[in-house]
Design a protein around this motif. Sequence first.
Motif, PDB file in Angstrom:
ATOM      1  N   PRO A 144       0.355  -1.028   0.347  1.00  0.00           N
ATOM      2  CA  PRO A 144      -0.136   0.202  -0.053  1.00  0.00           C
ATOM      3  C   PRO A 144       0.855   1.601  -0.211  1.00  0.00           C
ATOM      4  CG  PRO A 144      -0.625  -1.672   2.100  1.00  0.00           C
ATOM      5  CD  PRO A 144       0.569  -1.614   1.528  1.00  0.00           C
ATOM      6  N   LEU A 145       0.275   2.391  -0.735  1.00  0.00           N
ATOM      7  CA  LEU A 145       0.969   4.110  -0.623  1.00  0.00           C
ATOM      8  C   LEU A 145       0.547   4.353   0.264  1.00  0.00           C
ATOM      9  CD1 LEU A 145       0.037   5.176  -3.782  1.00  0.00           C
ATOM     10  CD2 LEU A 145       2.416   4.859  -3.304  1.00  0.00           C
ATOM     11  N   LEU A 146       1.807   5.136   1.474  1.00  0.00           N
ATOM     12  CA  LEU A 146       1.573   5.538   2.258  1.00  0.00           C
ATOM     13  C   LEU A 146       2.175   6.849   2.572  1.00  0.00           C
ATOM     14  CD1 LEU A 146       1.553   5.784   5.739  1.00  0.00           C
ATOM     15  CD2 LEU A 146       3.687   5.211   5.935  1.00  0.00           C
ATOM     16  N   SER A 147       0.283   8.018   2.790  1.00  0.00           N
ATOM     17  CA  SER A 147       1.071   8.432   2.908  1.00  0.00           C
ATOM     18  C   SER A 147       0.621   9.692   4.167  1.00  0.00           C
ATOM     19  CB  SER A 147      -0.101   9.341   1.998  1.00  0.00           C
ATOM     20  OG  SER A 147      -0.841  11.217   2.221  1.00  0.00           O
ATOM     21  N   VAL A 148       1.630  10.561   4.496  1.00  0.00           N
ATOM     22  CA  VAL A 148       1.590  11.442   6.122  1.00  0.00           C
ATOM     23  C   VAL A 148       1.665  13.153   5.657  1.00  0.00           C
ATOM     24  CG1 VAL A 148       3.249  11.153   8.216  1.00  0.00           C
ATOM     25  CG2 VAL A 148       2.860   9.309   6.402  1.00  0.00           C
ATOM     26  N   ALA A 149       0.352  13.379   6.399  1.00  0.00           N
ATOM     27  CA  ALA A 149      -0.053  14.614   6.328  1.00  0.00           C
ATOM     28  C   ALA A 149       1.624  15.397   6.477  1.00  0.00           C
ATOM     29  CB  ALA A 149      -0.930  14.936   7.834  1.00  0.00           C
ATOM     30  N   SER A 150       2.862  15.157   7.068  1.00  0.00           N
ATOM     31  CA  SER A 150       4.041  15.942   6.982  1.00  0.00           C
ATOM     32  C   SER A 150       4.208  14.882   6.462  1.00  0.00           C
ATOM     33  CB  SER A 150       4.096  17.010   8.537  1.00  0.00           C
ATOM     34  OG  SER A 150       5.606  17.496   8.131  1.00  0.00           O
ATOM     35  N   SER A 151       5.176  15.760   5.567  1.00  0.00           N
ATOM     36  CA  SER A 151       6.568  14.935   4.958  1.00  0.00           C
ATOM     37  C   SER A 151       7.910  14.894   5.959  1.00  0.00           C
ATOM     38  CB  SER A 151       6.910  15.345   3.614  1.00  0.00           C
ATOM     39  OG  SER A 151       7.237  16.411   3.541  1.00  0.00           O
ATOM     40  N   THR A 152       7.811  15.452   6.932  1.00  0.00           N
ATOM     41  CA  THR A 152       8.836  15.798   7.451  1.00  0.00           C
ATOM     42  C   THR A 152       9.965  14.439   7.975  1.00  0.00           C
ATOM     43  OG1 THR A 152       8.151  17.565   8.489  1.00  0.00           O
ATOM     44  CG2 THR A 152      10.544  16.890   9.791  1.00  0.00           C
ATOM     45  N   THR A 153      11.561  14.415   7.771  1.00  0.00           N
ATOM     46  CA  THR A 153      12.556  13.229   7.543  1.00  0.00           C
ATOM     47  C   THR A 153      13.622  14.224   8.782  1.00  0.00           C
ATOM     48  OG1 THR A 153      13.496  13.456   6.052  1.00  0.00           O
ATOM     49  CG2 THR A 153      11.716  12.111   5.720  1.00  0.00           C
ATOM     50  N   LYS A 154      14.091  12.755   9.324  1.00  0.00           N
ATOM     51  CA  LYS A 154      15.452  12.972   9.767  1.00  0.00           C
ATOM     52  C   LYS A 154      16.075  12.158   9.535  1.00  0.00           C
ATOM     53  CE  LYS A 154      14.457  10.565  14.389  1.00  0.00           C
ATOM     54  NZ  LYS A 154      14.420  10.482  15.703  1.00  0.00           N
ATOM     55  N   THR A 155      17.886  12.008   9.823  1.00  0.00           N
ATOM     56  CA  THR A 155      18.573  11.843   8.899  1.00  0.00           C
ATOM     57  C   THR A 155      19.304  10.464   9.912  1.00  0.00           C
ATOM     58  OG1 THR A 155      19.375  12.674   7.218  1.00  0.00           O
ATOM     59  CG2 THR A 155      20.499  10.921   7.533  1.00  0.00           C
ATOM     60  N   ILE A 156      18.989   9.399   9.883  1.00  0.00           N
ATOM     61  CA  ILE A 156      19.824   8.542  10.964  1.00  0.00           C
ATOM     62  C   ILE A 156      21.054   7.426  10.299  1.00  0.00           C
ATOM     63  CG2 ILE A 156      17.669   8.092  12.498  1.00  0.00           C
ATOM     64  CD1 ILE A 156      16.772   5.052  11.531  1.00  0.00           C
ATOM     65  N   LYS A 157      21.549   7.564  10.979  1.00  0.00           N
ATOM     66  CA  LYS A 157      22.683   6.465  10.791  1.00  0.00           C
ATOM     67  C   LYS A 157      22.805   5.094  12.044  1.00  0.00           C
ATOM     68  CE  LYS A 157      27.926   7.319  10.093  1.00  0.00           C
ATOM     69  NZ  LYS A 157      27.986   6.519   8.801  1.00  0.00           N
ATOM     70  N   GLU A 158      23.414   3.982  10.799  1.00  0.00           N
ATOM     71  CA  GLU A 158      23.207   2.692  11.486  1.00  0.00           C
ATOM     72  C   GLU A 158      24.003   2.500  11.383  1.00  0.00           C
ATOM     73  OE1 GLU A 158      19.778   0.702  10.600  1.00  0.00           O
ATOM     74  OE2 GLU A 158      18.172   1.933  11.650  1.00  0.00           O
ATOM     75  N   GLY A 159      25.740   2.402  11.570  1.00  0.00           N
ATOM     76  CA  GLY A 159      26.584   1.327  11.074  1.00  0.00           C
ATOM     77  C   GLY A 159      26.945   2.200  10.003  1.00  0.00           C
ATOM     78  N   ASP A 160      27.301   2.676   8.734  1.00  0.00           N
ATOM     79  CA  ASP A 160      28.015   3.128   7.324  1.00  0.00           C
ATOM     80  C   ASP A 160      26.984   3.536   7.193  1.00  0.00           C
ATOM     81  OD1 ASP A 160      31.055   2.376   7.779  1.00  0.00           O
ATOM     82  OD2 ASP A 160      30.782   0.612   7.402  1.00  0.00           O
ATOM     83  N   LEU A 161      26.159   3.145   7.496  1.00  0.00           N
ATOM     84  CA  LEU A 161      24.623   3.731   6.673  1.00  0.00           C
ATOM     85  C   LEU A 161      24.036   4.880   7.043  1.00  0.00           C
ATOM     86  CD1 LEU A 161      23.622   0.331   4.939  1.00  0.00           C
ATOM     87  CD2 LEU A 161      25.660   1.867   3.713  1.00  0.00           C
ATOM     88  N   SER A 162      23.475   5.857   5.999  1.00  0.00           N
ATOM     89  CA  SER A 162      22.108   6.786   6.487  1.00  0.00           C
ATOM     90  C   SER A 162      21.187   6.581   5.584  1.00  0.00           C
ATOM     91  CB  SER A 162      23.312   8.111   6.640  1.00  0.00           C
ATOM     92  OG  SER A 162      24.233   8.213   6.578  1.00  0.00           O
ATOM     93  N   PHE A 163      20.223   6.528   6.799  1.00  0.00           N
ATOM     94  CA  PHE A 163      18.659   6.398   5.461  1.00  0.00           C
ATOM     95  C   PHE A 163      18.227   7.718   6.562  1.00  0.00           C
ATOM     96  CE2 PHE A 163      20.875   2.722   6.912  1.00  0.00           C
ATOM     97  CZ  PHE A 163      20.638   2.083   5.148  1.00  0.00           C
ATOM     98  N   PRO A 164      16.863   8.387   5.776  1.00  0.00           N
ATOM     99  CA  PRO A 164      15.601   9.421   6.322  1.00  0.00           C
ATOM    100  C   PRO A 164      14.432   8.632   6.769  1.00  0.00           C
ATOM    101  CG  PRO A 164      15.580   8.985   4.094  1.00  0.00           C
ATOM    102  CD  PRO A 164      17.054   8.648   4.307  1.00  0.00           C
ATOM    103  N   GLN A 165      14.263   9.001   8.120  1.00  0.00           N
ATOM    104  CA  GLN A 165      12.653   8.540   8.402  1.00  0.00           C
ATOM    105  C   GLN A 165      12.081   9.347   9.183  1.00  0.00           C
ATOM    106  OE1 GLN A 165      14.254   7.625  12.689  1.00  0.00           O
ATOM    107  NE2 GLN A 165      13.096   5.617  12.821  1.00  0.00           N
ATOM    108  N   ILE A 166      10.489   9.010   8.942  1.00  0.00           N
ATOM    109  CA  ILE A 166       9.481   9.833   8.642  1.00  0.00           C
ATOM    110  C   ILE A 166       9.551   9.912  10.563  1.00  0.00           C
ATOM    111  CG2 ILE A 166       7.272  10.119   8.546  1.00  0.00           C
ATOM    112  CD1 ILE A 166       7.256   7.999   6.210  1.00  0.00           C
TER     113      ILE A 166
END
Length: 209
Positions: A144-166
Amino acid sequence: MKIKRKTVTRIKKQFLILLGVSLVIGCWYLYWKSDVFTIRSYSLSGVEEKDVESLTEALALTKGGYTYRLLPHSRVLSYSNPLIVETVLATIPEAQSIDIRPVGLHTLKISVTERVPLFRVDETTGVTEDGILFTTKKDITSYPLLSVASSTTKTIKEGDLSFPQIVEVNKELLIKVSDFEKKITSVIFPVYVITIDALGDVLFIDERG
């Protein structure tokens, strides 16, 4: 003939210096000039069979070059971790973690763990139960497509990798929404879009809207 103590001490000192220099030269030759520590193969874990050959060929290209113009990337003790991570992500962008370690004198073992989506925000971006957004080459159009009212994200780091998180959603909410979506899909209609508004209200919508 009796040898003076100073002479004995000097000979010992010279011997130790010569031994030290020989060891340094020997180690330099073994590591930089010989093939004793040269990477010859890659042991891949968590990689789909269809990607093994292309990824192995791409990894072989990371052996060129040096770190600080001194440490060769072609050796098992001085491989380029950033280059290998970048190369794996180019083939497997949905990787959650990439573990790299030497196995023996000529092999690098690379273990990849992939992320599993609960939802998607488009055809190439999945959403995990933690609200992490990740790119994927796999077909995720059944989610399913997920739509959240605000698309604000923060960057989290896991080991050598970084990802955006809602930011606006949490793991507990997303798991509950996913469980309820499955019930609706199995009993009422296939859920195509899930929206979460600013008040936290959730809408489940079919493909007709």
